[in-house]
Design an enzyme around this catalytic site. Sequence first.
Site, mmCIF file in Angstrom:
data_model
loop_
_atom_site.group_PDB
_atom_site.id
_atom_site.type_symbol
_atom_site.label_atom_id
_atom_site.label_comp_id
_atom_site.label_asym_id
_atom_site.label_seq_id
_atom_site.Cartn_x
_atom_site.Cartn_y
_atom_site.Cartn_z
ATOM 1 N N ASP A 41 0.853 -1.188 0.000
ATOM 2 C CA ASP A 41 0.000 0.000 0.000
ATOM 3 C C ASP A 41 0.887 1.236 0.000
ATOM 4 O O ASP A 41 1.747 1.397 0.876
ATOM 5 C CB ASP A 41 -0.910 -0.003 1.228
ATOM 6 C CG ASP A 41 -1.759 1.252 1.320
ATOM 7 O OD1 ASP A 41 -2.683 1.380 0.517
ATOM 8 O OD2 ASP A 41 -1.476 2.106 2.186
ATOM 9 N N ASP B 156 -3.313 2.519 -5.790
ATOM 10 C CA ASP B 156 -2.237 2.633 -4.803
ATOM 11 C C ASP B 156 -2.045 1.378 -3.960
ATOM 12 O O ASP B 156 -1.371 1.424 -2.927
ATOM 13 C CB ASP B 156 -2.487 3.827 -3.883
ATOM 14 C CG ASP B 156 -3.780 3.707 -3.083
ATOM 15 O OD1 ASP B 156 -4.568 2.791 -3.376
ATOM 16 O OD2 ASP B 156 -3.991 4.531 -2.174
ATOM 17 N N GLU B 157 -2.591 0.251 -4.403
ATOM 18 C CA GLU B 157 -2.490 -0.965 -3.595
ATOM 19 C C GLU B 157 -2.505 -2.198 -4.492
ATOM 20 O O GLU B 157 -3.241 -2.254 -5.482
ATOM 21 C CB GLU B 157 -3.656 -1.025 -2.602
ATOM 22 C CG GLU B 157 -3.507 -2.071 -1.524
ATOM 23 C CD GLU B 157 -4.553 -1.928 -0.429
ATOM 24 O OE1 GLU B 157 -4.802 -2.905 0.289
ATOM 25 O OE2 GLU B 157 -5.123 -0.816 -0.303
#
Length: 359
Positions: free
Chosen positions: A15, A114-115
């Site tokens: 993350d 974003d992950e």
Amino acid sequence: MDYSNYPRNDVLCIDMRSFYASVEAVKLGEDPMKVMLAVVGDPSRSGSIVLAATPELKRRYGISNVSRYFELPDDPNIIIVPAHMADYLKVSVEITNLLNNYAPPDAIHVYSVDELWVTVNGLEKLFGNRRQIAQKIKDDILNTFGLTCSIGIGDNKFLAKVVMDLHAKKKGVAECKYEDVEELLWPAQIGDIWGIGHRMKKNLNRMGIVNLGQLANFSLDVLKRRFGVMGEQLYWHAHGIDLSPVFGDFTKHEQKGFGHGIALLRNYSAEEIDYCILDLCEEVCRRARTAGKIGKTVQLGIGYSKETGGGFSRSRSFDIPSNITMDIHDMAMKLFNEFYDGRGPTNKTRKTYAKKNSS
């Protein structure tokens, strides 16, 4: 719980910390962990949402992703920047490409901009054990992009994700094996567990279930009667059991097409949309190439701003199927230029690339 019959994999959940704000900080030559910076959807409107804030701004003033622009304190040290979604998508793709240095594409599952998860089974001789691999990836991302990430390590995707949410965001890297579930996860409030939304939390609370340990020790039969298949999944997740695939086609079914979409964080002009469409085409074609597929039909959907209303969705087919980014982009732009009526800015772009042929 006897875990001997359940698969053990080496799964990392990565993350990116305060991703949008961190990207903007790096662009300005600032340290994302020290500067106070806020990404605002539309700085011309005082009620616009703060889409992201750097850790220092969150720590000092309690700013969160639900704060409004007018709620930001009058501090000259706070940097305000508008959102640049195309930049975030580009960096996200580059981070995924970096991970190809550690694992093959079918071991990487992108969850959001974003992950992502990456499975690192069998890489000990190349990079060390899974914790060492996690640290190498964390350092590599920092050195390459100037961005900080948190990494959870687990025997499956659920454990990697939850230990990342609960512990890695404070420690940087955190690990949870099956045997660690009772100690590391059971004390957590169920509202903090991935996959349990607000409504499910309220339902479980009414049943006297407040933390994950209580859920794990609740009657499986009652949970199944009350929530069906979801209740059974909650029970097994509470024990750390997750049988979702860690390699290959994560959708578990034959994919008929490849699509990708984005809700833009501000109103974009017609000229700016080209960059967004290019990013969407690159992601769609990357997935098609990874799957060894080519496609014949391109569908483009555009939603206008709330003030203007409306939009369109149109499709067109090639004579010769392709999975080349610029082929798909050119067709998508033809659709945009033909059907965009110029009534107002757009705030949503959705492009679907329908597969009609296999390579």
